[in-house]
Design a protein around this motif. Structure first.
Motif, PDB file in Angstrom:
ATOM      1  N   ARG A  16      12.894  -0.209  -0.882  1.00 55.80           N
ATOM      2  CA  ARG A  16      13.649   0.650  -1.790  1.00 55.80           C
ATOM      3  C   ARG A  16      12.830   1.870  -2.228  1.00 55.80           C
ATOM      4  NH1 ARG A  16      19.024   0.178  -1.420  1.00 55.80           N
ATOM      5  NH2 ARG A  16      19.750  -1.967  -1.691  1.00 55.80           N
ATOM      6  N   ILE A  17      11.532   1.663  -2.484  1.00 53.47           N
ATOM      7  CA  ILE A  17      10.703   2.807  -2.874  1.00 53.47           C
ATOM      8  C   ILE A  17      10.581   3.786  -1.710  1.00 53.47           C
ATOM      9  CG2 ILE A  17       8.395   3.498  -3.620  1.00 53.47           C
ATOM     10  CD1 ILE A  17      10.124   2.163  -5.778  1.00 53.47           C
ATOM     11  N   ALA A  19       0.852  -1.196   0.000  1.00 54.34           N
ATOM     12  CA  ALA A  19       0.000   0.000   0.000  1.00 54.34           C
ATOM     13  C   ALA A  19       0.880   1.236   0.000  1.00 54.34           C
ATOM     14  CB  ALA A  19      -0.944  -0.005   1.198  1.00 54.34           C
ATOM     15  N   ILE A  20       0.813   2.017  -1.053  1.00 54.80           N
ATOM     16  CA  ILE A  20       1.642   3.218  -1.144  1.00 54.80           C
ATOM     17  C   ILE A  20       1.205   4.265  -0.126  1.00 54.80           C
ATOM     18  CG2 ILE A  20       0.235   4.366  -2.903  1.00 54.80           C
ATOM     19  CD1 ILE A  20       4.095   4.314  -2.681  1.00 54.80           C
ATOM     20  N   SER A  65      -1.832  12.561  -0.895  1.00 57.05           N
ATOM     21  CA  SER A  65      -2.978  12.312  -1.772  1.00 57.05           C
ATOM     22  C   SER A  65      -2.709  11.038  -2.561  1.00 57.05           C
ATOM     23  CB  SER A  65      -3.194  13.494  -2.722  1.00 57.05           C
ATOM     24  OG  SER A  65      -4.193  13.195  -3.675  1.00 57.05           O
ATOM     25  N   VAL A  66      -3.561  10.009  -2.359  1.00 56.82           N
ATOM     26  CA  VAL A  66      -3.393   8.724  -3.036  1.00 56.82           C
ATOM     27  C   VAL A  66      -4.699   8.356  -3.730  1.00 56.82           C
ATOM     28  CG1 VAL A  66      -2.850   6.270  -2.785  1.00 56.82           C
ATOM     29  CG2 VAL A  66      -1.690   7.964  -1.344  1.00 56.82           C
ATOM     30  N   VAL A 126       0.750  -1.027  -5.114  1.00 60.07           N
ATOM     31  CA  VAL A 126       1.895  -0.862  -6.023  1.00 60.07           C
ATOM     32  C   VAL A 126       2.732  -2.127  -6.003  1.00 60.07           C
ATOM     33  CG1 VAL A 126       3.979   0.473  -6.522  1.00 60.07           C
ATOM     34  CG2 VAL A 126       1.923   1.627  -5.662  1.00 60.07           C
ATOM     35  N   LEU A 127       3.178  -2.564  -7.181  1.00 62.47           N
ATOM     36  CA  LEU A 127       4.067  -3.726  -7.307  1.00 62.47           C
ATOM     37  C   LEU A 127       5.502  -3.227  -7.419  1.00 62.47           C
ATOM     38  CD1 LEU A 127       4.471  -6.786  -7.723  1.00 62.47           C
ATOM     39  CD2 LEU A 127       4.169  -6.393 -10.176  1.00 62.47           C
TER      40      LEU A 127
END
Length: 490
Positions: A374-375, A334-335, A360-361, A368-369
């Motif tokens: 790292r992200i 979940a971003i 804001s999502v 997200v895959l």
């Protein structure tokens, strides 16, 4: 740097443009032209000859007999041998046997004995018994009577034309000299017409090859024409262009390597210099430091040590990422949760400086895959960088949207912006922009380079756009089969 092998397309030469076809076709044309020229020469010489060369032997013998009879009528003392040699030198072999025993000829060869005896017998009116006739080998001999005032005075004799006869030799003599000269001239013209252009093109290709071998990467061969030589020149030019590109790439890599070494040396030297200075001061026996000063010195040494460790660790991380070393834990996450973690980490600093952190999502972009750790490292770096350069009362926005098969992450701040001349270089190692975006004491100068390397490992892209009062970093992550499964731990 990995060089990708390229396959050069094979060109099929059209048959009518083939260099070999042109050589063969031109050779046939010139051979035909040579034969035609020799035929013209032969026809011309035949046309110049006396007309009876083209008549049957019986007719020729009759004409010669009548002509000599008329000449003897006008001049009884005519020198028959001289007359025959003069008047009939251009026709086939001719013999005149006179009744008085004289034998005239237009050739130097003697008349066969059997033919002469047969002619003399006819002139003398002699008859031979059966089996005693003069023996004449080969085809029949043509004879015609020479009469003067109704009296038989001689015989015009045309022996058969055998292979290798004087006529054949005369024809060979007619054709030999001009034919040989014409053959030499034609061969020279063929060589000049066919091979001279090819020789010039091959010389140009050889010169380009020598120049390239000597290090001139700008050498190119002429590609005119559509035959095999043109294709060889085209392949050579593609090779030279590829070598020039590789040479330029190697020069660029070498220049970047030297610049990186200089930057790394500079970045490592700064904390080392500070640490060395404080350590030398602490070791001075004649310097009396109070406890607070001594503690401040140790804190500075510790801080510079940690900074040095961060620089080394970031360099190692960047090297691993750029060389594809180490697997990545790619999974769905979940971003929105990731944004919350980053916001909580900087919430205190933002509140103290009255900077609004807004998230804001979009619903379709929540999952997200990618590798979440790292992200998060990328987002953390960008948010920390935005906070450092956003004035009090400003805002930093974290956004996530979906665009087809990709997820777009955006970090937007209301800082003073990045100058246009520096914008294209912000992802380079240790690149220093203006004072507004200079590397702070808390950073290693490698954060944006690491962020780009992480996004590249995800087969995504990261870009920066800036105007005064607004700077935006945009990350595009693919969400389909373009994500390399080999990045996952399994």
């Amino acid at each position: 740097m990995v060089w990708m092998a390229t396959t050069v397309p094979q060109h099929q030469v059209r048959w009518y443009r083939s260099f070999y076809f042109r050589i063969g076709f031109s050779f046939v044309i010139f051979v035909v032209a040579l034969i035609v020229a020799q035929s013209v020469i032969f026809s011309y010489n035949i046309a110049r000859a006396r007309p009876f060369n083209l008549r049957p032997p019986n007719t020729v013998a009759a004409i010669v007999a009548a002509d000599i009879g008329a000449a003897l009528t006008q001049d009884p003392d005519l020198d028959v041998p001289e007359y025959v040699a003069r008047e009939y030198k251009q026709i086939q072999p001719l013999y005149v046997v006179m009744k008085d025993g004289r034998v005239a000829s237009n050739r130097s060869e003697a008349l066969a004995d059997g033919i002469r005896r047969s002619a003399e017998a006819v002139l003398a009116g002699t008859t031979f018994s059966r089996g005693a006739e003069p023996r004449i080998e080969g085809p029949p001999v043509v004879m015609a009577p020479i009469q003067v005032a109704g009296e038989l005075r001689g015989m015009a004799v045309l022996p058969p034309l055998l292979q290798g006869s004087p006529v054949v030799r005369d024809v060979g003599r007619i054709l030999s000299v001009p034919g040989t000269v014409l053959l030499i001239v034609a061969t020279t013209v063929v060589a000049a017409f066919i091979f001279a252009p090819a020789r010039r093109r091959l010389q140009a290709l050889e010169a380009a090859t020598v120049r390239l071998g000597a290090g001139d990467l700008s050498a190119r061969a002429p590609e005119g024409g559509g035959d095999e030589i043109a294709h060889v020149a085209g392949a050579f030019n593609r090779m030279a262009l590829d070598l020039a590109a590789r040479d330029e790439a190697l020069r660029t890599v070498d220049r970047l390597r030297r610049q990186m070494l200089a930057d790394v040396s500079h970045e490592l030297k700064t904390p080392l210099t500070a640490m060395r200075g404080y350590l030398e001061t602490l070791r001075m026996a004649d310097v009396d430091l109070d406890a607070a000063t001594r503690e401040r010195y140790f804190e500075t040494i510790e801080r510079e040590t940690l900074r040095l460790d961060r620089i080394v660790q970031d360099l190692l991380d960047l090297a691993r990422l750029e060389n594809g070393v180490g697997a990545m834990n790619v999974r769905m996450f979940a971003i929105g949760k990731l944004f919350e973690h980053v916001v909580h980490r900087h919430e205190h600093e933002a509140r103290m400086r009255e900077i609004a952190l807004r998230v804001s999502v979009a619903d379709e972009a929540d999952q997200v895959l990618a590798d979440p750790d790292r992200i998060e490292q990328v987002v953390e770096n960008l948010v920390a960088n935005a906070l450092r350069h956003t004035p009090s009362g400003g805002n930093v926005d974290l956004r996530a949207t979906a665009d087809g098969s990709t997820v777009v992450l955006s970090i937007v701040d209301s800082g003073e912006g990045i100058a246009a001349e520096h914008l294209a270089h912000v992802f380079e190692r240790f690149y220093k922009v203006d004072a507004a975006r200079a590397t702070s004491a808390n950073g290693s100068g490698l954060g944006l380079s690491i962020a780009k390397a992480i996004v590249d490992r995800h087969h995504g892209s990261i870009q920066a756009a800036s105007v005064p009062g607004r700077t935006e970093f945009t990350i595009v992550l693919p969400q389909d089969s373009s994500v390399d499964p080999s990045m996952a731990n399994g």
